[in-house]
Every structure is written in structure tokens, then in C-alpha cells.
Scaffold this active site. Structure first.
Site, PDB file in Angstrom:
ATOM      1  N   SER A 169       0.828  -1.199   0.000  1.00  0.00           N
ATOM      2  CA  SER A 169       0.000   0.000   0.000  1.00  0.00           C
ATOM      3  C   SER A 169       0.874   1.265   0.000  1.00  0.00           C
ATOM      4  O   SER A 169       1.601   1.506  -0.961  1.00  0.00           O
ATOM      5  CB  SER A 169      -0.959  -0.043   1.192  1.00  0.00           C
ATOM      6  N   HIS A 375      -7.560  -5.401  -0.221  1.00  0.00           N
ATOM      7  CA  HIS A 375      -6.355  -4.582  -0.034  1.00  0.00           C
ATOM      8  C   HIS A 375      -5.542  -4.998   1.191  1.00  0.00           C
ATOM      9  O   HIS A 375      -4.308  -5.031   1.138  1.00  0.00           O
ATOM     10  CB  HIS A 375      -6.772  -3.111   0.088  1.00  0.00           C
TER      11      HIS A 375
END
Length: 404
Positions: A169, A375
Site C-alpha cells: 500500500s 487490499h
């Protein structure tokens, strides 16, 4: 009767296992990154480095473990965490899941960075961390000050000429900024492994991020006037509340999963609900408000560029709009690991990023085979090893062989 006694013994054994698990969860929620490593029999070390602009950063190292004890000359992997997180992301799910243990068992010397402003990197040589001046940074500064300081320290301490880089990320965002602004760091990287690469965010689906890009961005002047310069890390009271609300058997446990899913994407089958109190105790780990606003700008502008200081842009950059990040001059091989159900860095946006890099730079674009993978599953999923890490360590081994 014998059958009744066996049943009592079985019930006692189940209760004992539940009690031990509960105690482990409470302990893991209270331990820091190095404490977690040491609890599970791995060598954990604290290291500290100061950036050229004065921020004191805490780094954590796993030099070895039960399978491969510490020794000089091991290949080095550097792990960088995501937004609102810390090095704990790579340790808190335990030895059967988390990446740091897997890499250590494969013979790597594993280093973990912590960005300025999180719980492990929250002091400065001059500035008070309660002031606006201290928090006047976004992930651009993490990329051009923090990463070089930590990478250079790791290389100097280990004596290795190059390292592998793994980011998740925001850990991918800062790497992409690094290679744009300081492409010479490609000479220090064997390979870069980017999990859920976050740069272009045209197609973001997370309601939190969409809210951030609209309402919070328009409120930024009000936030400054209120003194809201940062997001504080989870404290002991928050951790206790997380345990009470999110533990197995708690009535609000499912709400704890939903708050994560609304950021990352829904994937019930990979969520280890038993570990939710540990996750919530370690995250959020603290971050600058400007980090969040910089992502909001990326969503709004449909481009990947430096922080927009608006009326101060000409003073800062010599032009009215912030400069775009560019990737020319970078030589280290890059691998992408992305997923269909990622609400922050979905396939369409990863494809845009891929198109901005040359085919010689991106060596692998791996789509996780599970369509519901989200995610945060890249660090917390139950089956993250079989779905992602097994493929990634093959890539590491390939580049180790070519650099030996």
C-alpha cells in the site's frame, strides 16, 4: 460412566485451549514488533536512524530464528508498511502467516521500516511532536527522507551491497516516489516487490477514501484551525476496547470486520476474526493528516504528483501545479502483486501504473487468483502465503541467483 468422563475431559480440554488462545491474543495485542518476534522464538532487534531533516525513526530487525539462526552475510529484505500502519503489520498474524517469519525461515535477514509519525518513529531532534511544524509532511517526505535513511542504514549495518524491497500500500507509494525523485537508489535494490501498488487512484471504491477525497479535503483549513495535524496511534484503552468488542464471542465482532472491509473490500473467508483484537491494537499506528490529504488529492486530480500546496505552489515548485512523478532512470526490477477486489488499488489503476513504467522495469504483474482478495489481505489474510507469498519468494530466489 467412562463415556461421561471422557466428555468432561474433552470439554475441559476445549476450555483450556480457548483460555490459552485468549491469553495469547491479549499478550500479542500488548507486545510491540520486537516483543512479538521474541515471543515466537525469533531474533528481534531495535535500531534507530535520524533523517537528514531531523526525524528519529525506529527500525526493527529479524536477524534469524529457529530454522536459520543469525549469521553474517545473509541476503537482506527490507519491508515497508502501509498507511496508518507500522512494522507490526508483518509480524502480528503469527509465525504461520506473517511474512517476516516466512522470510526468516528461508534464510533472509529481514529489516522493517517505520515512517515518521507512527508510534515507533515519533520524535525529532528539534521539533515537538504536538506542533503543526512537526506534522508538516506527507508521504513525499517519507519517500525522499525516511526511505533513503533507512535503506542506507540497513546496507551499512549489514555490509550488503544491495537489498530486496517489499512494500504494501503506502509502502509501494513511497517506493514509487523514491525511484521518481532519487532514481539512483535503483542501484541499491536487487528487486522491488510491490503488494497492492497504490499510485493512480482513478477507480477507488472505498467509501472512506471517497469521503476523504470530498468532505475531508474541503475541510482541511478547518482541520488546521482545530489543531488536527495527525491521527493518533491506538493506546492501551483503545486496545482494551478492541478486545472487548472484537474478540471471539463478542456481540460486536462482525462490526469490527466491516470497518476494515469498508476500507479494503469485503472478503469474509480470509478474515481471521480471532486475531481482530491484535490487529486493532496495532492499527492505526499514527500518521500525519497530510498523508491522508495527499491521497485525497491523487483521487481528485486523477494523476500521481507531489503535494498540492495550492496558493504556495509557485513558491514551492516554481509552477502553478505540482510536478508529476516520473519513473525514468530507474533500473531495479519491479514486481506487482494486485487483486480484483482491492478497493484502494484495483486492477484498472494498477494497469495505469503499469503503462507508465517500461516493460524492462516491470518483471512481473501477478493477479491474486482469489477474486475476493482485498487490499489488507496482502498482510492479514488467512491464506496469504499460498495466494501471494509463495509466488513472491520464488521471485526473490530468482533475483538472488542472478546476483550471486
Amino acid at each position: 460412566s467412562i463415556t461421561r468422563q471422557r466428555m468432561k475431559n474433552l470439554i475441559f480440554l476445549v476450555l483450556l485451549i480457548v483460555a490459552v488462545t485468549a491469553n495469547d491474543i491479549l499478550e500479542d495485542a500488548s507486545l510491540d514488533t520486537v516483543g512479538l518476534l521474541r515471543k515466537y522464538g525469533y531474533n528481534g532487534e531495535y535500531h534507530f536512524v535520524t533523517t537528514s531533516d531531523g526525524y528519529n525513526l525506529g527500525m526493527h530487525r529479524c536477524a534469524g530464528g529457529p530454522v536459520h539462526p543469525p549469521r553474517v552475510g545473509k541476503p537482506v529484505v527490507f519491508l515497508m508498511h502501509g498507511m496508518l500502519s507500522s512494522s507490526a503489520d508483518y509480524t502480528l498474524m503469527g509465525p504461520r502467516t506473517s511474512l517476516v517469519y516466512m522470510l526468516s525461515d528461508l534464510g533472509y535477514d529481514v529489516w522493517m521500516g517505520n515512517s515518521r509519525g507512527n508510534r515507533y518513529s515519533n520524535t525529532h531532534i528539534r521539533l515537538n511532536n504536538e506542533t503543526q511544524e512537526y506534522w508538516d509532511f506527507s508521504w513525499h517526505e517519507i519517500a525522499v527522507y525516511d526511505l533513503p535513511a533507512m535503506i542506507d542504514y540497513t546496507l551499512a549495518y549489514t555490509g550488503r551491497p544491495k537489498i530486496h524491497y517489499v512494500g504494501h500500500s503506502m509502502g509501494t507509494t513511497v517506493y514509487l516516489v523514491l525511484i521518481s525523485e532519487l532514481p539512483q537508489y535503483g542501484n541499491k535494490i536487487i528487486s522491488s516487490q510491490l503488494l497492492a501498488p497504490a499510485a493512480y487512484m482513478h477507480n477507488v471504491k472505498s467509501p472512506y477514501v471517497i469521503w476523504l477525497a470530498t468532505y475531508m479535503y474541503n475541510m482541511q483549513l478547518s482541520l488546521k484551525l482545530m489543531g488536527t495535524y495527525y491521527f493518533a496511534p491506538t493506546n492501551e484503552l483503545d486496545g482494551a476496547a478492541a478486545y472487548n468488542d472484537c474478540r471471539d464471542g463478542a456481540p460486536y465482532q462482525e462490526m469490527c470486520t466491516i470497518t476494515t472491509f469498508l476500507i479494503a473490500g469485503f472478503n469474509s473467508q480470509e478474515m481471521n476474526r480471532t486475531m481482530l483484537p491484535v490487529i486493532k491494537a496495532h492499527s492505526p499506528a499514527g500518521a500525519s493528516t497530510m498523508n491522508m490529504l495527499h491521497y485525497a488529492q491523487i483521487v481528485r486530480s486523477w494523476t500521481f504528483r507531489r503535494y498540492d500546496h495550492e496558493s504556495l505552489n509557485y513558491y514551492r515548485y516554481g509552477q502553478l501545479t505540482p510536478p508529476n512523478y516520473r519513473f525514468t532512470g530507474h533500473t531495479a526490477p519491479v514486481s506487482f502483486y494486485h487483486s480484483t477486489n482491492d478497493w484502494m488499488a484495483g486492477p484498472a489503476d494498477v494497469e495505469i501504473l503499469y503503462s507508465r513504467l517500461t516493460s524492462s522495469q516491470v518483471q512481473l504483474k501477478y493477479l491474486v487468483p482469489q477474486v475476493s482478495f482485498n487490499h489488507m489481505d496482502f498482510v492479514w489474510a488467512i491464506n496469504v502465503r499460498s495466494l501471494v507469498y509463495n509466488r513472491m519468494v520464488q521471485d526473490l530466489a530468482k533475483w538472488d541467483a542472478s546476483n550471486s
